[in-house]
Design an enzyme around this catalytic site. Structure first.
Site, PDB file in Angstrom:
ATOM      1  N   CYS A 205      36.985  21.354  61.799  1.00 50.88           N
ATOM      2  CA  CYS A 205      37.838  21.257  60.608  1.00 50.88           C
ATOM      3  C   CYS A 205      37.990  19.833  60.090  1.00 50.88           C
ATOM      4  O   CYS A 205      38.532  19.626  59.009  1.00 50.88           O
ATOM      5  CB  CYS A 205      39.222  21.837  60.916  1.00 50.88           C
ATOM      6  SG  CYS A 205      39.193  23.585  61.344  1.00 50.88           S
ATOM      7  N   HIS A 285      37.535   9.406  68.277  1.00 53.17           N
ATOM      8  CA  HIS A 285      36.965  10.492  69.066  1.00 53.17           C
ATOM      9  C   HIS A 285      37.631  10.519  70.433  1.00 53.17           C
ATOM     10  O   HIS A 285      37.692   9.504  71.121  1.00 53.17           O
ATOM     11  CB  HIS A 285      35.453  10.292  69.227  1.00 53.17           C
ATOM     12  CG  HIS A 285      34.708  11.552  69.479  1.00 53.17           C
ATOM     13  ND1 HIS A 285      34.990  12.392  70.539  1.00 53.17           N
ATOM     14  CD2 HIS A 285      33.681  12.147  68.792  1.00 53.17           C
ATOM     15  CE1 HIS A 285      34.164  13.429  70.509  1.00 53.17           C
ATOM     16  NE2 HIS A 285      33.368  13.314  69.456  1.00 53.17           N
ATOM     17  N   HIS A 369      51.463  10.527  49.060  1.00 56.58           N
ATOM     18  CA  HIS A 369      51.166  11.952  49.233  1.00 56.58           C
ATOM     19  C   HIS A 369      50.392  12.158  50.525  1.00 56.58           C
ATOM     20  O   HIS A 369      49.671  11.269  50.986  1.00 56.58           O
ATOM     21  CB  HIS A 369      50.361  12.486  48.042  1.00 56.58           C
ATOM     22  CG  HIS A 369      50.959  12.176  46.712  1.00 56.58           C
ATOM     23  ND1 HIS A 369      52.067  12.833  46.223  1.00 56.58           N
ATOM     24  CD2 HIS A 369      50.618  11.252  45.772  1.00 56.58           C
ATOM     25  CE1 HIS A 369      52.366  12.350  45.026  1.00 56.58           C
ATOM     26  NE2 HIS A 369      51.509  11.390  44.734  1.00 56.58           N
ATOM     27  N   HIS A 373      46.262  18.322  58.074  1.00 61.80           N
ATOM     28  CA  HIS A 373      45.437  19.403  58.586  1.00 61.80           C
ATOM     29  C   HIS A 373      46.122  20.764  58.442  1.00 61.80           C
ATOM     30  O   HIS A 373      47.251  20.965  58.894  1.00 61.80           O
ATOM     31  CB  HIS A 373      45.134  19.138  60.051  1.00 61.80           C
ATOM     32  CG  HIS A 373      44.160  20.089  60.653  1.00 61.80           C
ATOM     33  ND1 HIS A 373      42.800  19.925  60.541  1.00 61.80           N
ATOM     34  CD2 HIS A 373      44.335  21.216  61.365  1.00 61.80           C
ATOM     35  CE1 HIS A 373      42.187  20.904  61.169  1.00 61.80           C
ATOM     36  NE2 HIS A 373      43.089  21.705  61.677  1.00 61.80           N
ATOM     37  N   HIS A 402      48.836  29.372  53.243  1.00 64.25           N
ATOM     38  CA  HIS A 402      49.260  30.687  52.763  1.00 64.25           C
ATOM     39  C   HIS A 402      48.267  31.260  51.754  1.00 64.25           C
ATOM     40  O   HIS A 402      47.894  32.433  51.838  1.00 64.25           O
ATOM     41  CB  HIS A 402      50.643  30.593  52.119  1.00 64.25           C
ATOM     42  CG  HIS A 402      51.179  31.907  51.635  1.00 64.25           C
ATOM     43  ND1 HIS A 402      50.896  32.397  50.377  1.00 64.25           N
ATOM     44  CD2 HIS A 402      51.975  32.836  52.234  1.00 64.25           C
ATOM     45  CE1 HIS A 402      51.493  33.568  50.220  1.00 64.25           C
ATOM     46  NE2 HIS A 402      52.155  33.856  51.326  1.00 64.25           N
ATOM     47  N   ASN A 406      42.850  29.056  56.737  1.00 66.41           N
ATOM     48  CA  ASN A 406      42.182  27.898  57.318  1.00 66.41           C
ATOM     49  C   ASN A 406      40.736  27.908  56.833  1.00 66.41           C
ATOM     50  O   ASN A 406      39.910  28.681  57.316  1.00 66.41           O
ATOM     51  CB  ASN A 406      42.243  27.969  58.847  1.00 66.41           C
ATOM     52  CG  ASN A 406      41.643  26.738  59.505  1.00 66.41           C
ATOM     53  OD1 ASN A 406      40.814  26.036  58.923  1.00 66.41           O
ATOM     54  ND2 ASN A 406      42.049  26.469  60.729  1.00 66.41           N
TER      55      ASN A 406
END
Length: 473
Positions: A205, A285, A369, A373, A402, A406
């Site tokens: 993601c 990482h 702003h 995730h 919503h 995802n």
């Protein structure tokens, strides 16, 4: 990306020579600094020497000064209306397939209800077909649908001739066909033969934010004008899990169709047309830690069914990785006042033997702003707790989850589209994109808005933004 290049160091060297030359001649000649210009005007050799040094410095500055990294525009894919899936239709699909036990169906429905997803997210075409079985062609068709829709819209918005594109970057975490997806783009748009292509997979993601960091590094390293087409796609057809391992069933309940494309350039002449300018990027990482490495893991279950396993401690791992990440990010983005306060809290924590915890920096002082995730309700809550963000600041993430679910790497772009649909971005505002990825990776990208948001027909929120934010999410 922000380190000095060899040319910039040479530029500084020549500037130092110029200054030292002037000082040395002034001191050796016993000339007051106030008469330095008079001295230079009457000493041709020194004047020419200084002029040469100054000219070389100016030339190197003009040749080596970093060009801006600009996002001309971006687009997000919005599937057709008949691809929406509600709780009721989702239950019908999985029961009709006959591939799951009743217990597994009930579990997926329970996750769906708790996840924060609404009734209008999108699933790939194969779900709606009679066979309910994904093949390679199903995944290719899903990818083509999203990629061509996004790139067509992007080329129309930016008015960029495809022959100007010299770099194509495609991020696809789970789907990596041969020929690659970059080859698919090159073939479809008949791009020139010297185009550079980067086909990257396995990033999870975080791939949306990572794609921006990668594109920025590529165009920033070029000494010529560069146009990079970036596509982030997650073809989930072949990732659908047909088994009964609960850690792997979760992905069926929360992952949804998504695709985004962006045009990145270092051409300073396009600043007046660009939407945003890159300010800072950072990727860390955390894969050296075993629990972080296996928190989200593609594997086969005991019966050989392939799927993505999301472990129970994924939220904990995300929280720890985020804390490590912001320790590296904070000194790069926070104002001095926040850094001083944070440093003082760390010292007091050490002196108190850990009785006093270091303060959490107030990132609202650095950013206007937040695109955080959108992994799920629990992930959003964890990020909000770590960063001390209010519901107002996490609104775009919650509403994006919503409305679209995802969407993996593209989630930060759907959040950005939410800001544009609500016309919240103003010229000069700073926006923080933050995303996590398998491995375990964390990536931050900071943008500065170059113009106010305006209503656009291609925005995926256009027909529904008036219904958001939801009051009881």
């Amino acid at each position: 990306m922000n380190k000095l290049t060899n040319f910039q160091l040479l530029q500084a060297f020549f500037a130092a020579i110029l200054i030292l030359t002037l000082l040395l001649h002034t001191l050796l000649s016993g000339i007051p600094f106030s008469n330095l210009l008079h001295f230079l005007s009457h000493n041709l050799a020194v004047s020419l020497s200084c002029a040469w040094c100054l000219s070389i410095s100016i030339i190197y500055y003009l040749c080596t000064r970093p060009r801006p990294v600009l996002m001309l525009d971006y687009t997000c894919f919005k599937p057709e209306f008949d691809r929406k899936v509600s709780l009721e239709s989702g239950e019908y699909f999985v029961r009709r397939s006959g591939r799951f036990t009743s217990e597994s169906v009930d579990f997926m429905l329970s996750i769906f209800q708790k996840s924060g997803l609404g009734e209008e997210t999108y699933l790939p075409p194969f779900i709606f077909q009679t066979g309910y079985d994904a093949k390679l062609q199903s995944a290719i068709e899903e990818a083509m649908e999203g990629i061509f829709s996004c790139v067509d819209s992007l080329l129309s918005k930016t008015q960029i001739d495809p022959q100007l594109i010299d770099t194509v970057i495609v991020f696809s975490s789970m789907f990596a066909p041969a020929p690659s997806l970059t080859s698919l783009v090159v073939n479809h748009y008949k791009l020139r033969p010297d185009v550079r292509t980067f086909n990257l997979s396995g990033m999870g993601c975080a791939s949306g934010a990572l794609s921006m960091d990668t594109a920025a590094r590529i165009v920033n390293s070029s000494r010529r004008i560069t146009y990079a087409l970036v596509v982030v796609i997650e073809s989930i057809s072949l990732s659908w899990y047909f088994g009964d391992d609960r850690s792997m069933l979760i992905s069926n309940s929360i992952f949804r169709v998504g695709c985004a494309a962006a045009m990145i350039t270092n051409d300073p002449r396009r600043r007046k047309d660009a939407k945003m300018e890159l300010v800072k990027s950072l990727r860390t990482h955390h894969g050296a830690d075993d629990s972080a490495y296996t928190a989200a893991f593609q594997k086969e279950d005991e019966l050989g069914n392939l799927g993505m396993s999301l472990k129970k401690d994924l939220v904990r791992v995300a929280g720890l990785a985020l804390r490590d990440h912001i320790r590296s990010l904070a000194p790069r983005v926070l104002p001095v006042s926040q850094l001083v306060a944070y440093g003082y809290s760390v010292i007091m924590s050490v002196l108190s033997g850990g009785a006093m915890k270091p303060m959490v920096p107030d990132f609202k002082t650095a950013f206007d702003h937040f695109c955080i995730h959108t992994g799920g309700r629990a992930v959003i809550k964890q990020v909000a707790e770590v960063l001390r963000l209010s519901d107002e600041l996490t609104e775009p993430a919650r509403m994006c989850l919503h409305r679209f679910g995802n969407t993996s790497g593209t989630l930060v772009f759907y959040e950005l589209a939410y800001f544009d649909a609500k016309q919240r971005l103003k010229k000069g505002d700073k926006l923080w994109m933050l995303a996590f990825g398998t491995g375990f990776k964390v990536c931050s990208v900071v943008w500065k808005s170059l113009r106010d948001s305006c209503e656009e027909a291609e925005n995926p929120w256009t027909d529904c933004s008036h219904r958001y934010p939801l009051v009881n999410w």
